[in-house]
Design an enzyme around this catalytic site. Structure first.
Site, PDB file in Angstrom:
ATOM      1  CB  SER A  29      -0.932   0.008   1.226  1.00 16.59           C
ATOM      2  OG  SER A  29      -0.176  -0.065   2.427  1.00 16.59           O
ATOM      3  CG  ASP A  84      -3.305   4.879   8.340  1.00 17.70           C
ATOM      4  OD1 ASP A  84      -2.308   5.629   8.400  1.00 17.70           O
ATOM      5  OD2 ASP A  84      -3.555   4.182   7.330  1.00 17.70           O
ATOM      6  CG  HIS A 137      -0.995   3.712   4.774  1.00 18.25           C
ATOM      7  ND1 HIS A 137      -1.880   3.170   5.679  1.00 18.25           N
ATOM      8  CD2 HIS A 137      -0.553   2.683   4.016  1.00 18.25           C
ATOM      9  CE1 HIS A 137      -1.983   1.864   5.471  1.00 18.25           C
ATOM     10  NE2 HIS A 137      -1.175   1.547   4.459  1.00 18.25           N
TER      11      HIS A 137
END
Length: 222
Positions: free
Chosen positions: A47, A196, A199
């Site tokens: 990701s 979060d 990221h």
């Protein structure tokens, strides 16, 4: 590592904790045409490469392509990042991703292992999977920039002692360029991270690109 990284690692078991807004395919169904004088780069990772939580033109591959173009390079950086991928998943799809490109890439930027670490997967397994991927790239005579990861402190010194050296050891073994920690100077700054805590936001990705683009450019100019 800073406490923010421990918090991030403790807050989610993997990138699959939330639905990914990006479903980056390993390879396009119909590869886009590529000019003969354009350098081809494949960014192959999880990701952090796919562009989790940001627009596609803000993702790591997209911003890297713009930075390399600003340095005078004619280059296409293909996004082969898939959110949630472990090294085992990456190994399963690597050959397909390479074969789906319009031609052999001039460079692969390889960044996997973060999800292995967040899940507490054995470092021996992570090392074995990365070794197999690097072996495949070596067999195809493709240059590699390897971006590393660092174990979260909550996993303990024993785990970190096994996990952290994987990237430098393999980079040396396969004569790959190493960017030791993908989130260096980013994960410790909340202004550069998504809520979060795992990221990077677009500004954080820009910081990463600013720090790694010279290394990538040098590899493409060789």
């Amino acid at each position: 590592m800073a406490l923010v990284y421990c918090t991030a690692a403790c807050s989610a078991s993997s990138d699959e904790a939330a639905p990914s807004p990006v479903e980056s395919a390993e390879a396009p169904a119909t590869p886009a045409a590529l000019a003969a004088d354009t350098r081809l780069v494949m960014a192959f990772g999880d990701s952090l490469y796919a562009g989790y939580g940001v627009k596609q033109d803000e993702s790591f591959p997209a911003q890297l392509e713009k930075a390399l173009s600003a340095k005078g390079l004619k280059v296409s950086v293909r996004n082969a990042g898939v959110s949630g991928d472990t090294t085992a998943a990456g190994l399963q799809r690597l050959a397909f991703a390479l074969d789906g490109l319009p031609r052999k890439p001039d460079l692969v930027i390889l960044g996997l292992g973060g999800n292995d670490m967040l899940r507490g997967i054995s470092p021996d397994q992570t090392r074995s999977n990365l070794d197999a991927m690097l072996k495949e790239l070596q067999k195809r005579d493709i240059e590699v920039v390897l971006t590393g990861m660092i174990a979260a402190p909550n996993l303990g010194q024993d785990y970190a002692g096994q996990f952290n050296p994987i990237f430098s050891t393999l980079a040396q073994q396969y004569d790959a360029e190493l960017y030791p920690f993908f989130l260096d100077g980013v994960i410790t700054d909340p202004k550069l991270m998504l809520p979060d805590g795992i990221h990077p936001n677009p500004q954080g990705i820009a910081r990463v690109v600013n720090q790694i683009s010279d290394m990538v450019a040098a590899e493409l100019k060789d």
